[in-house]
Design an enzyme around this catalytic site. Structure first.
Site, PDB file in Angstrom:
ATOM      1  N   GLN A  36       0.836  -0.950  -0.402  1.00  0.00           N
ATOM      2  CA  GLN A  36      -0.285   0.868  -0.173  1.00  0.00           C
ATOM      3  C   GLN A  36       0.922   1.314   0.184  1.00  0.00           C
ATOM      4  O   GLN A  36       2.103   0.776   0.239  1.00  0.00           O
ATOM      5  CB  GLN A  36      -1.007   0.041   1.690  1.00  0.00           C
ATOM      6  CG  GLN A  36      -0.013  -0.067   2.546  1.00  0.00           C
ATOM      7  CD  GLN A  36      -1.197  -0.870   3.616  1.00  0.00           C
ATOM      8  OE1 GLN A  36      -1.971  -1.077   3.769  1.00  0.00           O
ATOM      9  NE2 GLN A  36      -1.182  -1.980   4.026  1.00  0.00           N
ATOM     10  N   ASP A  91       1.267  -0.657  13.686  1.00  0.00           N
ATOM     11  CA  ASP A  91       1.516   0.480  14.479  1.00  0.00           C
ATOM     12  C   ASP A  91       1.371  -0.007  15.986  1.00  0.00           C
ATOM     13  O   ASP A  91       2.071   0.878  16.698  1.00  0.00           O
ATOM     14  CB  ASP A  91       0.255   1.657  14.390  1.00  0.00           C
ATOM     15  CG  ASP A  91      -0.571   1.351  14.626  1.00  0.00           C
ATOM     16  OD1 ASP A  91      -0.679   1.496  16.318  1.00  0.00           O
ATOM     17  OD2 ASP A  91      -2.003   1.325  13.794  1.00  0.00           O
ATOM     18  N   GLU A 111       1.276  -8.945  10.759  1.00  0.00           N
ATOM     19  CA  GLU A 111       1.068  -7.764  10.319  1.00  0.00           C
ATOM     20  C   GLU A 111       1.415  -8.479   8.883  1.00  0.00           C
ATOM     21  O   GLU A 111       2.265  -8.617   8.964  1.00  0.00           O
ATOM     22  CB  GLU A 111       1.358  -6.870  11.085  1.00  0.00           C
ATOM     23  CG  GLU A 111       1.703  -5.221  10.025  1.00  0.00           C
ATOM     24  CD  GLU A 111       0.966  -5.186   8.942  1.00  0.00           C
ATOM     25  OE1 GLU A 111       0.021  -4.423   9.909  1.00  0.00           O
ATOM     26  OE2 GLU A 111       0.191  -4.501   8.187  1.00  0.00           O
ATOM     27  N   GLY A 149      -2.558 -12.766   7.607  1.00  0.00           N
ATOM     28  CA  GLY A 149      -3.781 -12.683   8.869  1.00  0.00           C
ATOM     29  C   GLY A 149      -4.876 -14.103   8.316  1.00  0.00           C
ATOM     30  O   GLY A 149      -4.805 -14.648   9.160  1.00  0.00           O
ATOM     31  N   ASP A 166      -6.966  -5.494  13.253  1.00  0.00           N
ATOM     32  CA  ASP A 166      -7.247  -4.086  13.877  1.00  0.00           C
ATOM     33  C   ASP A 166      -6.859  -3.694  11.936  1.00  0.00           C
ATOM     34  O   ASP A 166      -5.655  -3.824  11.581  1.00  0.00           O
ATOM     35  CB  ASP A 166      -6.143  -3.820  14.155  1.00  0.00           C
ATOM     36  CG  ASP A 166      -5.745  -1.915  14.186  1.00  0.00           C
ATOM     37  OD1 ASP A 166      -6.536  -1.083  13.887  1.00  0.00           O
ATOM     38  OD2 ASP A 166      -5.232  -1.650  15.494  1.00  0.00           O
ATOM     39  N   THR A 168      -7.903  -2.290   8.095  1.00  0.00           N
ATOM     40  CA  THR A 168      -8.448  -1.052   7.550  1.00  0.00           C
ATOM     41  C   THR A 168      -9.254  -1.883   6.557  1.00  0.00           C
ATOM     42  O   THR A 168     -10.051  -2.473   6.963  1.00  0.00           O
ATOM     43  CB  THR A 168      -7.125  -0.858   5.998  1.00  0.00           C
ATOM     44  OG1 THR A 168      -7.400  -2.189   4.874  1.00  0.00           O
ATOM     45  CG2 THR A 168      -5.230  -0.187   6.016  1.00  0.00           C
ATOM     46  N   ASP A 169      -9.915  -0.745   5.645  1.00  0.00           N
ATOM     47  CA  ASP A 169     -11.106  -0.914   5.855  1.00  0.00           C
ATOM     48  C   ASP A 169     -12.147  -2.373   4.947  1.00  0.00           C
ATOM     49  O   ASP A 169     -11.097  -3.124   4.616  1.00  0.00           O
ATOM     50  CB  ASP A 169     -11.901   0.349   5.322  1.00  0.00           C
ATOM     51  CG  ASP A 169     -11.595   1.278   6.165  1.00  0.00           C
ATOM     52  OD1 ASP A 169     -11.748   1.592   7.152  1.00  0.00           O
ATOM     53  OD2 ASP A 169     -12.219   2.765   5.404  1.00  0.00           O
TER      54      ASP A 169
HETATM   55  N1  AG3 Z   1      -6.920   0.711  11.402  1.00  0.00           N
HETATM   56  C1  AG3 Z   1      -7.648   1.249  10.577  1.00  0.00           C
HETATM   57  C2  AG3 Z   1      -9.262   1.931  11.194  1.00  0.00           C
HETATM   58  C3  AG3 Z   1      -9.625   2.305   9.933  1.00  0.00           C
HETATM   59  C4  AG3 Z   1      -9.876   3.542   9.577  1.00  0.00           C
HETATM   60  N2  AG3 Z   1     -10.100   3.840   7.998  1.00  0.00           N
HETATM   61  C5  AG3 Z   1     -10.852   4.938   7.650  1.00  0.00           C
HETATM   62  N3  AG3 Z   1      -9.993   6.037   7.503  1.00  0.00           N
HETATM   63  N4  AG3 Z   1     -11.394   5.013   6.656  1.00  0.00           N
HETATM   64  C6  AG3 Z   1      -6.259   1.554  12.244  1.00  0.00           C
HETATM   65  C7  AG3 Z   1      -4.901   0.886  12.628  1.00  0.00           C
HETATM   66  C8  AG3 Z   1      -4.610   1.195  14.027  1.00  0.00           C
HETATM   67  N5  AG3 Z   1      -4.060   1.187  15.238  1.00  0.00           N
END
Ligand code: AG3
EC number: 2.5.1.16
Length: 288
Positions: A36, A91, A111, A149, A166, A168-169
Site C-alpha cells: 500500500q 503501528d 501484520e 492473517g 485491527d 484497514t476498511d
Molecule cells: N485501523 C484502521 C481503521 C480504519 C480507518 N478507516 C478509515 N479511516 N477510512 C487503524 C490502525 C490503528 N491501529
C-alpha cells in the site's frame, strides 16, 4: 485527493464526497510498500498522522479513542483472556493496550506489511518501545509475525481466547478479513469460550459493507453485538462488531480489572453506553 499543498491539509475522502481532514505542517514520509501507499504527516493540532492508501489510520493525539475501545471491552468481558491474537495493527497501538492486561500470557500480532511496522517505529509516538522490543524479539509476552492473517488463522494450530482485527476498511486489500470464510476460521481457532472483535468502518458511509459483515458474522458466531464509538480522525460514529463463542455475556465487563488500565476514552463503568445508537442504525440492524 489526499494532500492539498495549497491548503496545507490532508483530507480523506469517503464515498459520496464526505471528507475528514487535518491541517498539516509538513509531509514527513511517503513510500509505496509492498502492499500500500504509506504517508506520514505532522499535523497542526493532533501530532503525527498515519495514512494508508489515502485513508487515515491514526493521529497521535487521540489514538486511544480507537485502541481502547477495540481492545478493552472484549478483554474485560472475557473472564480470563490469556492468549490473544491481533491481526493487523502494525503501528502497535492495539498490542500496547492488550499487554496492559496482566492475564495475558502470550499475544501474537500478525501484520502483513512490515513497511507499516517500520515506519511506525521510526516516526510515530504510539508504541515505539514495544515495537523496538518486538522487532528485536525481546518482548517476553508478545511476538510479531510478518504475514497474511487470513493464511495464519487458517493454518495455525494455536487456540485463542480473544481475536482482535485491527485492519484497514472492508474495501480493498482487507476485504477477505470481512468474509464468512474468515469468520469461520476465527470461530474454529477460538477456545470454547472466546471473543472476536473487528473494526467495521463508518456506519453512515460504509453501510452496506457493515451490514454484510454483520450478517456473515451472525451466520458463524453464537451471538453478535454491534457498537459504535466516536473515534478522533474517522468519520463518526465508527462501528465495531463483536462475535461471541460459547457462554460469555458481552454486555457485562469486569470493572475491577479495569482499574489499572489508565483509560482516557472507554469507560467500563458505563460499558452499556457503547450500545446506544441512532434509531436509524438500530432499524438497519434489526432489518439486516
Ligand atoms: N485501523 C484502521 C481503521 C480504519 C480507518 N478507516 C478509515 N479511516 N477510512 C487503524 C490502525 C490503528 N491501529
Amino acid at each position: 485527493m489526499g494532500y492539498n499543498e495549497q491548503e496545507r491539509a490532508f483530507i480523506e475522502w469517503y464515498p459520496r464526497g464526505y471528507g475528514v481532514g487535518f491541517k498539516v505542517r509538513e509531509r514527513l514520509f511517503e513510500t509505496q510498500t509492498k502492499y500500500q501507499r504509506l504517508e506520514i504527516y505532522e499535523t497542526e493540532g493532533f501530532g503525527k498522522l498515519l495514512v494508508l492508501d489515502g485513508t487515515v489510520q491514526l493521529v497521535e493525539v487521540g489514538e486511544e479513542s480507537y485502541h481502547e475501545v477495540l481492545v478493552h471491552p472484549v478483554m474485560l468481558a472475557h473472564p480470563n483472556p490469556r492468549r490473544v491474537l491481533v491481526i493487523g495493527g502494525g503501528d502497535g497501538g492495539t498490542l500496547r493496550e492488550v499487554l496492559k492486561h496482566g492475564t495475558v500470557e502470550k499475544a501474537t500480532m500478525v501484520e502483513i506489511d512490515d513497511g507499516v511496522v517500520e515506519a511506525s517505529y521510526i516516526y510515530l509516538d504510539v508504541a515505539k518501545d514495544l515495537l523496538d522490543r518486538l522487532l528485536k524479539g525481546e518482548e517476553p509476552r508478545a511476538e510479531l509475525i510478518i504475514g497474511d492473517g487470513v493464511k495464519y488463522l487458517r493454518e495455525s494450530d494455536e487456540r485463542f481466547d480473544v481475536i482482535i482485527v485491527d485492519s484497514t476498511d472492508p474495501v480493498g486489500p482487507a476485504k477477505l478479513l470481512f468474509s464468512e470464510e474468515f469468520y469461520r476460521s476465527a470461530y474454529e481457532k477460538l477456545n470454547e469460550k472466546g471473543l472476536y472483535i473487528t473494526q467495521a468502518g463508518s456506519v453512515y458511509l460504509f453501510t452496506n459493507e457493515l451490514l454484510d459483515a454483520y450478517r456473515a458474522m451472525k451466520r458463524v458466531f453464537d451471538r453478535v453485538y454491534y457498537f459504535s464509538f466516536p473515534v478522533i480522525g474517522y468519520a463518526s460514529p465508527w462501528s465495531f462488531l463483536v462475535g461471541v463463542k460459547g457462554d460469555i455475556d458481552f454486555r457485562k465487563v469486569d470493572t475491577r480489572r479495569a482499574e489499572k488500565l489508565g483509560l482516557y476514552y472507554y469507560d467500563p463503568e458505563r460499558h452499556e453506553t457503547l450500545f446506544q445508537m441512532p434509531k436509524y442504525v438500530r432499524d438497519l440492524l434489526e432489518r439486516a
